[in-house]
Design an enzyme around this catalytic site. Structure first.
Site, mmCIF file in Angstrom:
data_model
loop_
_atom_site.group_PDB
_atom_site.id
_atom_site.type_symbol
_atom_site.label_atom_id
_atom_site.label_comp_id
_atom_site.label_asym_id
_atom_site.label_seq_id
_atom_site.Cartn_x
_atom_site.Cartn_y
_atom_site.Cartn_z
ATOM 1 N N CYS A 176 -13.233 -4.981 -2.223
ATOM 2 C CA CYS A 176 -14.484 -5.679 -1.938
ATOM 3 C C CYS A 176 -14.880 -6.529 -3.144
ATOM 4 O O CYS A 176 -14.461 -6.272 -4.267
ATOM 5 C CB CYS A 176 -15.586 -4.687 -1.664
ATOM 6 S SG CYS A 176 -15.146 -3.428 -0.466
ATOM 7 N N GLU A 204 11.246 -5.227 -0.568
ATOM 8 C CA GLU A 204 10.205 -6.245 -0.745
ATOM 9 C C GLU A 204 10.204 -7.203 0.451
ATOM 10 O O GLU A 204 9.150 -7.611 0.939
ATOM 11 C CB GLU A 204 10.438 -6.983 -2.070
ATOM 12 C CG GLU A 204 9.628 -8.253 -2.292
ATOM 13 C CD GLU A 204 8.119 -8.039 -2.299
ATOM 14 O OE1 GLU A 204 7.666 -6.890 -2.219
ATOM 15 O OE2 GLU A 204 7.386 -9.041 -2.335
ATOM 16 N N ASN A 251 -18.799 -1.409 -4.520
ATOM 17 C CA ASN A 251 -17.332 -1.358 -4.442
ATOM 18 C C ASN A 251 -16.917 0.025 -4.896
ATOM 19 O O ASN A 251 -17.430 0.514 -5.904
ATOM 20 C CB ASN A 251 -16.688 -2.359 -5.409
ATOM 21 C CG ASN A 251 -16.826 -3.781 -4.946
ATOM 22 O OD1 ASN A 251 -17.325 -4.040 -3.859
ATOM 23 N ND2 ASN A 251 -16.386 -4.706 -5.792
ATOM 24 N N GLY A 252 -15.960 0.627 -4.229
ATOM 25 C CA GLY A 252 -15.497 1.949 -4.647
ATOM 26 C C GLY A 252 -15.719 2.956 -3.535
ATOM 27 O O GLY A 252 -15.940 2.597 -2.378
ATOM 28 N N TRP A 278 -14.073 -4.854 2.322
ATOM 29 C CA TRP A 278 -12.819 -4.350 2.865
ATOM 30 C C TRP A 278 -13.121 -2.902 3.223
ATOM 31 O O TRP A 278 -13.362 -2.070 2.352
ATOM 32 C CB TRP A 278 -11.719 -4.425 1.814
ATOM 33 C CG TRP A 278 -10.376 -3.962 2.306
ATOM 34 C CD1 TRP A 278 -9.440 -4.716 2.952
ATOM 35 C CD2 TRP A 278 -9.818 -2.651 2.179
ATOM 36 N NE1 TRP A 278 -8.347 -3.944 3.244
ATOM 37 C CE2 TRP A 278 -8.539 -2.676 2.792
ATOM 38 C CE3 TRP A 278 -10.268 -1.453 1.629
ATOM 39 C CZ2 TRP A 278 -7.713 -1.561 2.855
ATOM 40 C CZ3 TRP A 278 -9.447 -0.336 1.695
ATOM 41 C CH2 TRP A 278 -8.180 -0.406 2.294
ATOM 42 N N GLU A 286 3.573 -7.288 6.299
ATOM 43 C CA GLU A 286 2.177 -7.602 6.001
ATOM 44 C C GLU A 286 1.762 -8.989 6.475
ATOM 45 O O GLU A 286 0.610 -9.189 6.839
ATOM 46 C CB GLU A 286 1.836 -7.372 4.526
ATOM 47 C CG GLU A 286 2.441 -8.333 3.551
ATOM 48 C CD GLU A 286 1.977 -8.082 2.117
ATOM 49 O OE1 GLU A 286 0.852 -7.618 1.905
ATOM 50 O OE2 GLU A 286 2.766 -8.380 1.202
ATOM 51 N N HIS A 316 22.887 7.728 7.301
ATOM 52 C CA HIS A 316 22.300 9.069 7.302
ATOM 53 C C HIS A 316 21.076 9.160 8.208
ATOM 54 O O HIS A 316 20.307 10.105 8.095
ATOM 55 C CB HIS A 316 21.945 9.486 5.875
ATOM 56 C CG HIS A 316 23.144 9.571 4.981
ATOM 57 N ND1 HIS A 316 24.111 10.542 5.120
ATOM 58 C CD2 HIS A 316 23.568 8.776 3.964
ATOM 59 C CE1 HIS A 316 25.059 10.364 4.225
ATOM 60 N NE2 HIS A 316 24.757 9.284 3.507
ATOM 61 N N LYS A 368 7.036 -7.751 2.958
ATOM 62 C CA LYS A 368 6.466 -9.089 3.181
ATOM 63 C C LYS A 368 6.375 -9.403 4.673
ATOM 64 O O LYS A 368 5.370 -9.897 5.161
ATOM 65 C CB LYS A 368 7.364 -10.110 2.476
ATOM 66 C CG LYS A 368 6.685 -11.225 1.779
ATOM 67 C CD LYS A 368 6.270 -10.961 0.375
ATOM 68 C CE LYS A 368 5.280 -9.856 0.209
ATOM 69 N NZ LYS A 368 5.002 -9.507 -1.147
ATOM 70 N N LYS A 397 -6.559 -8.449 -1.398
ATOM 71 C CA LYS A 397 -5.676 -8.855 -2.496
ATOM 72 C C LYS A 397 -5.564 -7.801 -3.588
ATOM 73 O O LYS A 397 -4.485 -7.556 -4.098
ATOM 74 C CB LYS A 397 -6.171 -10.183 -3.086
ATOM 75 C CG LYS A 397 -5.273 -10.746 -4.176
ATOM 76 C CD LYS A 397 -3.877 -11.045 -3.668
ATOM 77 C CE LYS A 397 -2.952 -11.583 -4.736
ATOM 78 N NZ LYS A 397 -1.549 -11.524 -4.280
ATOM 79 N N ARG A 448 -10.342 -10.948 -1.928
ATOM 80 C CA ARG A 448 -10.307 -9.524 -2.274
ATOM 81 C C ARG A 448 -10.609 -8.618 -1.084
ATOM 82 O O ARG A 448 -10.324 -7.429 -1.099
ATOM 83 C CB ARG A 448 -11.337 -9.243 -3.353
ATOM 84 C CG ARG A 448 -10.940 -9.864 -4.638
ATOM 85 C CD ARG A 448 -11.849 -9.432 -5.738
ATOM 86 N NE ARG A 448 -11.104 -9.489 -6.955
ATOM 87 C CZ ARG A 448 -10.943 -8.477 -7.782
ATOM 88 N NH1 ARG A 448 -11.464 -7.314 -7.515
ATOM 89 N NH2 ARG A 448 -10.251 -8.628 -8.871
HETATM 90 C C1 AGP Z 1 2.010 -7.404 -1.868
HETATM 91 O O1 AGP Z 1 2.347 -8.460 -1.056
HETATM 92 C C2 AGP Z 1 0.884 -6.611 -1.465
HETATM 93 N N1 AGP Z 1 -0.201 -7.319 -0.966
HETATM 94 C C3 AGP Z 1 0.593 -5.345 -2.260
HETATM 95 O O2 AGP Z 1 1.638 -4.475 -1.970
HETATM 96 C C4 AGP Z 1 0.424 -5.448 -3.802
HETATM 97 O O3 AGP Z 1 1.630 -5.814 -4.386
HETATM 98 C C5 AGP Z 1 -0.064 -4.093 -4.345
HETATM 99 O O4 AGP Z 1 -1.298 -3.796 -3.768
HETATM 100 C C6 AGP Z 1 -0.164 -4.059 -5.850
HETATM 101 O O5 AGP Z 1 -1.044 -5.021 -6.328
HETATM 102 P P1 AGP Z 1 -1.120 -5.407 -7.850
HETATM 103 O O6 AGP Z 1 0.157 -6.068 -8.207
HETATM 104 O O7 AGP Z 1 -2.303 -6.321 -7.949
HETATM 105 O O8 AGP Z 1 -1.300 -4.128 -8.614
#
Ligand code: AGP
Length: 614
Positions: free
Chosen positions: A2, A488, A99-100, A73, A495, A511, A492, A609, A27
């Site tokens: 947030c 990775e 936030n939190g 969020w 998400e 396996h 990607k 983010k 964010r």
């Molecule tokens: C990556 O595409 C993601 N949105 C997410 O996994 C991100 O990498 C993760 O939350 C870690 O974030 P940071 O690098 O800001 O610590």
């Protein structure tokens, strides 16, 4: 996660609040709201959806020069207007943005409800508004009534959890009270106007003179500045800093989406990360921010790398680089698991906390755990002055430049590049001759141009997009350094395009996951020319034997191209640096699949983010 923004002074609050929310929207973006002190009361607006939807409801010329705002969020409670912040006390005289997470919300809420308090939302944050209100009204003889700072301090002494809060009082319309514990807040000092934000990025348009709040602090902010206290009493001496390296709002430029722009920024970003750090003459590297002399490097017994999501996959690459080249035992760990297993922290080890945002709560938690146990931890971070960078004190900035799309792309590459630089430095002290070091330096310096060349002509990505758009599941495979690249790629695609994916080290496929394969199941195999390539090709054949169709990401010119149903070549580099090339088609695949499926590419559903809650 947030975002919080607030302002207090003599200028109209609404433009500052809306502008700040827009800057912080990346964010968290499921709902937004604001409150302004005016006409003896509080005027509140809240909307589900984006900031633009809130802005459409709020009159730009609404009077009031003191206000707080929030972009959410969701953690507790669904995405509804009632759950959007600010939250009010029972009589609507106190507004709180938070936030939190309040961990003992259940017990506090039950106690307040037993006393007749009616809750209007499902959030944990609303508890704060009611608690603060009770102390403000004088419910506790030990806490002076009608004292905003005392009321906030008293409330925070009974809550457990993490918070960054801003509180607005209708009865004190000339101030805002803020507090931090685990969720960043920074106060901006202007001329007759002060500001507060969860991210300095929201302040730079107004001021560069700032005070970062620390955990356990409560701040009283008015038009003339800020006074800071410990939550348990006592005044804190403010350290006024000047923001230097804060990014502006660059926008999308000529690109339709931030993600595509950031993918294409990788060559320059990599150049920035490497420049001035590799030392070609000696075949080594120098990372001044680590402040480690060769003698210190010689004493290192092991390297631990911690991160979440994309950063964790970069750590997996980093750990393999360190072991392979420097022959120092190295292990990547998911930061969100680390501190909960009461880890053994070797005092002679070096831990690296890897994070784009520098605000990821789990990674910050891991940093604190290492520090409590007497270990050494340094940051590998993108955002200058972020919480992880500050908590570590020493580290490497990866210099990606602003990464605003939720899906991390250029930060992955620069994390890998920064760890490659670190590895060179360590390996040169231990295993590498000057000659070998020079070869690696040369290969690393050539990577940005290879990335540029690939992005100019990325191959048949669109064919692969067609394969995966309707797929029930996509399997990603790779071995060694390509296993985290495969993971990775899967992250990607999940998400950004919401396509179900599984990533496995290629040798593990037989396996279990092989049971998922049907005729035409898409399998993406990452197999650059390295010593594991032939083994990965056996797994490729196993997939084909089950009727799956295989896309192969491989080194340009490698004859293995013919083995796949679809070949995607990438330029050749040292096998050690191959992740910097093989990840590129996977980034483009996620982007173009998201586009084909009409997804909200830069703001995928349910995500944010920076993840500032555990
Ligand atoms: C990556 O595409 C993601 N949105 C997410 O996994 C991100 O990498 C993760 O939350 C870690 O974030 P940071 O690098 O800001 O610590």
């Amino acid at each position: 996660m947030c975002g919080i923004v607030a302002t207090v002074g003599h200028s109209p609050a609404i433009p500052v609040l809306l502008d700040g929310l827009r800057r912080l929207e990346y964010r968290g973006y499921d709902s937004a709201g604001l409150a302004v002190a005016r006409d003896g009361g509080l005027t509140v607006y809240r909307r589900v959806g984006r900031v633009r939807e809130l802005a459409a409801q709020v009159p730009e010329d609404l009077s009031g020069s003191v206000g707080i705002a929030h972009t959410r969020w969701a953690t507790h409670g669904e995405v509804t207007e009632a759950n959007a912040h600010p939250h009010l006390d029972g009589v609507g005289r106190i507004a709180v943005v938070h936030n939190g997470i309040i961990e003992n919300m259940g017990a506090l809420k039950a106690r307040l409800q037993a006393d007749g308090v009616v809750f209007r939302s499902e959030t944990d944050s609303e508890v704060l508004a009611h608690l603060i209100s009770r102390y403000f009204e004088g419910s506790d003889p030990a806490v002076p009534a009608d004292d905003p700072v005392a009321a906030v301090r008293a409330a925070l002494r009974v809550v457990r959890g993490t918070w960054g809060i801003a509180v607005l009082f209708a009865d004190h319309p000339d101030l805002i009270v803020a507090a931090r514990n685990g969720s960043p807040l920074v106060v901006g000092l202007g001329d007759g106007q002060s500001y507060l934000a969860s991210d300095p990025h929201a302040l730079v348009a107004y001021t560069r003179r700032v005070v970062f709040l620390d955990d356990g602090e409560v701040a009283c902010i008015d038009a003339n500045g800020v006074q800071t206290f410990h939550v348990d009493g006592g005044v804190v001496d403010n350290n006024v800093e000047t923001l230097e390296d804060v990014w502006g709002d660059e926008g999308r430029g000529a690109y339709p989406h931030l993600m595509l722009k950031e993918i294409h920024e990788q060559p320059e970003a990599l150049d920035r990360c490497l420049s001035g750090r590799v030392v070609p003459e000696n075949g080594t590297a120098k990372l001044g921010g680590l402040d480690l002399e060769p003698r210190d490097l010689a004493r290192l017994t092991r390297v631990g790398l911690l991160g979440c999501g994309t950063a964790y996959f970069a750590c997996q690459v980093g750990a393999q680089l360190v072991e392979q080249l420097a022959r120092v035992p190295a292990k990547a760990e998911i930061a969100s698991e680390f501190r909960h297993r009461n880890p053994v922290v070797d005092p002679d080890a070096l831990f690296l906390a890897v994070s784009q945002s520098g605000e990821t709560a789990d990674t910050l938690g891991a940093v604190r755990e290492i520090q409590v146990k007497g270990g050494t931890v340094m940051g590998v971070v993108n955002v200058v002055g972020s919480s992880i960078a500050r908590a570590c004190g020493r580290g490497v900035y990866i210099h990606s430049g602003p990464e605003m799309a939720v899906a991390s792309t250029k930060a992955f590459s620069n994390m890998v590049a920064a760890m490659a630089v670190f590895t060179l430095m360590l390996a040169r002290q231990r295993t590498l001759s000057a000659h070998e070091g020079r070869q690696y330096v040369e290969e690393l310096r050539a990577v940005p141009d290879l990335v540029r060349r690939y992005l100019a002509d990325p191959g048949p990505i669109d064919t692969l997009v067609k394969w995966v758009t309707d797929a029930r599941m996509v399997l990603f495979l790779g071995r060694g350094l390509s296993a985290p690249v495969a993971a990775e790629g899967a992250l990607k695609l999940m998400e950004v395009a919401y396509v179900p994916c599984i990533a496995y080290p290629a040798g593990e496929m037989k396996h279990g996951p092989i049971a998922l394969l049907e005729r035409q199941s898409p399998v993406i195999v990452v197999a650059p020319r390295d010593e594991l390539r032939d083994k990965t090709l056996s797994n490729l054949q196993e997939c084909k034997a089950r009727g799956a169709r295989v896309a192969l990401i491989h080194t340009e010119g490698d004859e293995i191209a013919d083995l796949a149903d679809l070949s995607i070549p990438v330029p050749a580099t040292s096998p050690l640096f191959s992740p910097l090339l093989t990840v590129l088609p996977l980034q483009l695949l996620a982007y173009r699949t998201g586009l084909a499926l009409g997804r909200d590419i830069d703001r995928p559903r349910n995500l944010a983010k920076s993840v500032t809650v555990e």
